[in-house]
Design a protein around this motif. Structure first.
Motif, mmCIF file in Angstrom:
data_model
loop_
_atom_site.group_PDB
_atom_site.id
_atom_site.type_symbol
_atom_site.label_atom_id
_atom_site.label_comp_id
_atom_site.label_asym_id
_atom_site.label_seq_id
_atom_site.Cartn_x
_atom_site.Cartn_y
_atom_site.Cartn_z
ATOM 1 N N ARG A 30 30.801 71.680 -24.525
ATOM 2 C CA ARG A 30 31.476 70.613 -25.285
ATOM 3 C C ARG A 30 30.915 70.485 -26.690
ATOM 4 N NH1 ARG A 30 30.510 67.544 -20.609
ATOM 5 N NH2 ARG A 30 29.025 66.274 -21.788
ATOM 6 N N MET A 31 29.600 70.458 -26.821
ATOM 7 C CA MET A 31 28.992 70.303 -28.134
ATOM 8 C C MET A 31 29.201 71.539 -29.008
ATOM 9 S SD MET A 31 27.687 67.387 -28.825
ATOM 10 C CE MET A 31 29.136 66.711 -28.003
ATOM 11 N N LEU A 59 32.754 71.267 -30.327
ATOM 12 C CA LEU A 59 32.856 70.235 -31.362
ATOM 13 C C LEU A 59 32.273 70.734 -32.681
ATOM 14 C CD1 LEU A 59 33.610 67.356 -32.158
ATOM 15 C CD2 LEU A 59 31.353 66.616 -31.349
ATOM 16 N N THR A 60 31.130 71.390 -32.612
ATOM 17 C CA THR A 60 30.520 71.931 -33.822
ATOM 18 C C THR A 60 31.389 73.021 -34.433
ATOM 19 O OG1 THR A 60 28.352 71.506 -32.806
ATOM 20 C CG2 THR A 60 28.368 72.825 -34.806
ATOM 21 N N SER A 114 21.763 74.987 -36.912
ATOM 22 C CA SER A 114 21.328 73.746 -37.556
ATOM 23 C C SER A 114 20.845 73.995 -38.976
ATOM 24 C CB SER A 114 20.213 73.090 -36.732
ATOM 25 O OG SER A 114 20.687 72.674 -35.466
ATOM 26 N N CYS A 164 28.936 66.154 -40.246
ATOM 27 C CA CYS A 164 29.406 66.006 -38.857
ATOM 28 C C CYS A 164 28.955 67.194 -38.001
ATOM 29 C CB CYS A 164 30.926 65.901 -38.840
ATOM 30 S SG CYS A 164 31.589 64.421 -39.633
ATOM 31 N N SER A 207 26.412 67.134 -34.627
ATOM 32 C CA SER A 207 26.775 67.658 -33.310
ATOM 33 C C SER A 207 25.878 68.827 -32.919
ATOM 34 C CB SER A 207 28.249 68.083 -33.288
ATOM 35 O OG SER A 207 28.510 69.086 -34.242
ATOM 36 N N ARG A 230 22.647 67.737 -31.323
ATOM 37 C CA ARG A 230 22.744 67.348 -29.919
ATOM 38 C C ARG A 230 22.668 68.546 -28.981
ATOM 39 N NH1 ARG A 230 26.885 62.894 -28.197
ATOM 40 N NH2 ARG A 230 25.346 62.920 -26.507
#
Length: 401
Positions: A214-215, A218-219, A280, A384, A388, A391
């Protein structure tokens, strides 16, 4: 005889590049297509890009599950057939409506090589090694966005814009033939999942039940949105703000070609540093880079020769960031889903592509002929994406990424 790793990488890059050449080769043709098919509303020519991406998003939801049921190569063949038929329709199109409908179908067909290539990589590799192979694929893949605008501009200078679609037909025919001759089917009949709604629903529940997936998706939405938004706007910025429409293909080729260094750097460091840390770092760097550009714009330093040079450097950074994030995010999302690789590739790609093109299209409506909307949107999207991506850390120990 099994295909060698270098040849496998080259072939996967060519399959993935079907999408890139279908978008980037069209960029120099947009003014001519607008003048011929929609002279009253030239901005509608952007629909030629966005509808292709929408079609590709829808197609990804179907191509993956079909490849889990009928095999990887069969789906590539059917996708190529639809892609080539739609390309021929684009050549014959006499109005924008026909062109848009054909581009939607073309995107639907292009979804097959894009998704199945991800499934093929996951069938044969896993973990950080999969991310490394994906990086090598991206290095070769980056050549296509670099050369496609030059190819499109060259064809337009000699022939009409319709000739670009003939090249797309040839490209698809070559990649499909190469696949048929050299790739062995990686999904044995006993491993195939029946193409039923219940099976797809079970796979869907599993995909969205995993926090890492999921993450990662989203990223990917935020990362792809930055890339798509730049593609939608960059030609217009060259033309309307800098008055350099004629030199656009050469500059775009330079930026895209140099951006291949990101995939090379990623392939050299991902085994040691891991995917999440590189993602990141790239997104945080983009935040700082875009904030700096925003400050320069507010000081009136983005116009003229100096401003153009700064814009080129910033666009390079945006493409570089994509090279450091997208392959790693795909590998993270696919890692725990090897047993349903086709469906997983479909769902993750569809969610990322459809979500990102919606964000990019929304931001694109505010385009005012300057780089401001692109810079502001990239700044917000990179924040954003960084949040994400942060996380993802909670899942890092479980999957050793």
């Amino acid at each position: 005889m099994r295909i060698s790793t270098p040849e496998f990488i080259a072939l996967m890059a060519m399959l993935v590049a079907t999408v890139a050449i279908s978008i980037d080769a069209m960029l120099p043709a947009l003014p001519d297509i607008a003048a011929q098919l929609t002279p009253e509303r030239p901005n509608n020519a952007q629909l030629i890009l966005s509808t292709f991406i929408v079609g590709m998003s829808i197609g990804t939801l179907i191509a993956g599950p079909l490849s889990d049921s009928f095999g990887r190569k069969t789906v590539i063949y059917w996708g190529a057939g639809l892609y080539i038929s739609a390309s021929i329709t684009c050549i014959l199109a006499s109005n924008l409506e026909t062109m848009i409908a054909a581009r939607l179908c073309q995107g639907f067909g292009a979804a097959a090589p894009r998704v199945v290539s991800q499934a093929l990589i996951r069938d044969l590799y896993s973990g950080r090694q999969m991310a490394r192979i994906s990086s090598f694929v991206m290095i070769i893949f980056s050549i296509v966005p670099a050369l496609a605008p030059l190819l499109g501009a060259g064809l337009i200078s000699v022939f009409a814009w319709q000739s670009i679609f003939m090249i797309l037909v040839i490209f698809s025919a070559l990649s499909t033939t190469w696949t048929g001759l050299r790739i062995q089917e990686t999904l044995a009949p006993e491993q195939r999942i029946p193409f039923r709604r219940q099976a797809f629903q079970r796979a869907l529940v599993e995909i969205f039940s995993l926090g890492m997936v999921r993450m990662s998706m989203l990223t990917m939405v935020f990362a792809y949105a930055m890339l798509f938004l730049s593609i939608l706007m960059v030609q217009q910025i060259f033309d309307q703000f800098y008055g350099r429409a004629d030199s656009f293909p050469k500059w775009f080729a330079l930026v895209a070609g140099l951006s291949a260094s990101a995939s090379f750097l990623n392939s050299m460091t991902v085994i040691r540093l891991g995917m999440r840390r590189l993602i990141s770092a790239a997104l945080r760097t983009q935040i700082v880079w875009s904030l700096g550009m925003l400050l320069l714009y507010t000081q009136g330093l983005m116009a003229g020769g100096l401003g153009f040079a700064l814009f080129i450097v910033w666009i390079f950074g945006l493409f570089f960031q994509a090279g450091m994030t997208l392959g790693n995010l795909t590998a993270l999302a696919m890692e725990p889903l090897g047993h349903i690789a086709g469906t997983a590739a479909s769902v993750t790609s569809a969610v990322a592509t459809l979500g990102s093109i919606l964000l990019a299209s929304l931001a694109g409506q505010f385009f005012d002929g300057t780089p401001l909307i692109l810079i502001v949107s990239t700044f917000v999207l990179s924040i954003c994406g960084s949040l994400s991506a942060h996380r993802l850390k909670r899942f890092e120990r479980k999957l050793a990424v």
